[in-house]
Write a protein that holds these residues in place. Structure first.
Motif, mmCIF file in Angstrom:
data_model
loop_
_atom_site.group_PDB
_atom_site.id
_atom_site.type_symbol
_atom_site.label_atom_id
_atom_site.label_comp_id
_atom_site.label_asym_id
_atom_site.label_seq_id
_atom_site.Cartn_x
_atom_site.Cartn_y
_atom_site.Cartn_z
ATOM 1 N N LEU A 199 -83.547 12.074 48.537
ATOM 2 C CA LEU A 199 -83.658 13.529 48.473
ATOM 3 C C LEU A 199 -83.338 14.163 49.828
ATOM 4 N N THR A 200 -82.536 15.203 49.786
ATOM 5 C CA THR A 200 -82.074 16.018 50.913
ATOM 6 C C THR A 200 -81.103 15.284 51.827
ATOM 7 N N LYS A 201 -80.771 14.027 51.511
ATOM 8 C CA LYS A 201 -79.852 13.261 52.346
ATOM 9 C C LYS A 201 -78.431 13.309 51.770
ATOM 10 N N LYS A 202 -77.512 12.677 52.451
ATOM 11 C CA LYS A 202 -76.096 12.713 52.074
ATOM 12 C C LYS A 202 -75.866 12.179 50.665
ATOM 13 N N PHE A 203 -76.568 11.108 50.303
ATOM 14 C CA PHE A 203 -76.344 10.486 48.997
ATOM 15 C C PHE A 203 -77.468 10.810 48.009
ATOM 16 N N GLU A 204 -77.991 12.023 48.097
ATOM 17 C CA GLU A 204 -79.003 12.479 47.145
ATOM 18 C C GLU A 204 -78.498 12.275 45.723
ATOM 19 N N GLU A 205 -79.415 11.810 44.860
ATOM 20 C CA GLU A 205 -78.983 11.475 43.500
ATOM 21 C C GLU A 205 -80.114 11.679 42.507
ATOM 22 N N PHE A 206 -79.750 12.207 41.331
ATOM 23 C CA PHE A 206 -80.695 12.368 40.227
ATOM 24 C C PHE A 206 -80.158 11.588 39.039
ATOM 25 N N ILE A 207 -80.957 10.662 38.537
ATOM 26 C CA ILE A 207 -80.558 9.852 37.386
ATOM 27 C C ILE A 207 -81.438 10.272 36.219
ATOM 28 N N ARG A 208 -80.828 10.873 35.207
ATOM 29 C CA ARG A 208 -81.578 11.442 34.083
ATOM 30 C C ARG A 208 -81.356 10.597 32.836
#
Length: 287
Positions: A199-208
């Motif tokens: 979170l908030t970093k370059k590779f922020e990611e959300f897996i839904r």
């Protein structure tokens, strides 16, 4: 020129609770920087980690370690300093003090001793993940880290099985798959879940996805950093995302460009928009 110290409340000092960035240093507030510069002492969870932050913002305030292993030793020392009129800022390694981090004991001690406690608003991983999850944001239950032992974790999840509020959990990359597997076995496998990482970093990611298939989808992603899990409450539904056909195709292509397998990308986006996988497959392949 000497830095002006923060005004005290009477003859006693003040405890300031200062949140620090969870990844992106630009999330540090002006008030947080000013407070850390002006207090007499910083009580840090890990002085080495906090020193990097202080160096970045050119803060030369003295530190003292304050963590779960030296709490009882430090409490009398910190209270004595506060009673004598010194101001102290408490920080954890990232985010808000007391939220799955040290802090609550010092706050309680200050309240008992009638020492002012001033909280500053700032970064928090749980809420940051929640508002971007797509799952109903309120009411929510913040749980933090589940027990590590499998039997204890399953009992904790069993106690939460009928919870209707959206639930927020923290987890490490070493236990993420086992925890999600336990959730799938205790909760309904169709229960919606969002896994947020970096979170908030370059590779922020959300897996839904849903609990029944999330581990399969995680195989397409890098399991790095600490994770936030947003789990729908009992009978909770994730609101479908409204996207045009062109936006759906672009979203799938963006997933593929990140290295996700096409079929997994299509399945993920299909769930987000609330449409059948075959329909989205045909749309993407222009069948």
């Amino acid at each position: 020129m000497e830095t002006q110290k923060i005004d005290q409340h009477g003859s006693k000092g003040t405890l300031y609770l200062v949140p620090t960035p969870i990844g992106n240093l630009e999330d540090m507030t002006f008030r947080a920087v000013k407070t850390l510069k002006n207090v007499d002492l910083i009580a840090a969870e890990d002085t080495r980690n906090t020193q990097k932050l202080l160096n970045h913002f050119e803060i030369d305030t003295k530190q003292i370690s304050f963590h779960e292993h030296n709490t009882q030793q430090r409490l009398p020392q910190l209270l004595e300093k506060l009673q004598s009129g010194q101001s102290i800022a408490q920080v954890s390694d990232a985010g808000m003090p007391s939220i799955s981090d040290p802090g609550k004991e010092l706050v309680a001690a200050c309240i008992s001793a009638d020492i002012p406690v001033v909280p500053l608003p700032g970064p928090n991983a749980g809420l940051t993940a929640l508002i971007a999850s797509g799952i109903e944001p309120q009411p929510f239950l913040f749980y933090g880290f589940l027990p590590r032992k499998k039997s204890e974790q399953r009992q904790a999840l069993q106690n939460l099985k009928n919870e209707t509020a959206t639930m927020i959990f923290y987890e490490s990359p070493f236990r993420i798959e086992d925890t999600l597997q336990n959730m799938a076995q205790v909760f309904e496998s169709k229960r919606q879940v969002v896994v947020a990482r970096e979170l908030t970093k370059k590779f922020e990611e959300f897996i839904r996805s849903d609990l029944g298939s999330i581990n399969e989808e995680l195989t397409q992603h890098v399991l790095k950093g600490e994770f936030v899990l947003i789990v729908a409450g009992a009978d909770g539904e994730m609101a479908p995302v409204q996207l045009s056909d062109a936006q759906i195709i672009a979203a799938i292509q963006a997933e593929i460009d990140r290295g996700v397998q096409p079929n997994v990308a299509i399945k993920t986006i299909a769930k987000q928009v609330g449409r059948k996988k075959q329909v989205i497959y045909n749309l993407f392949h222009q069948i």
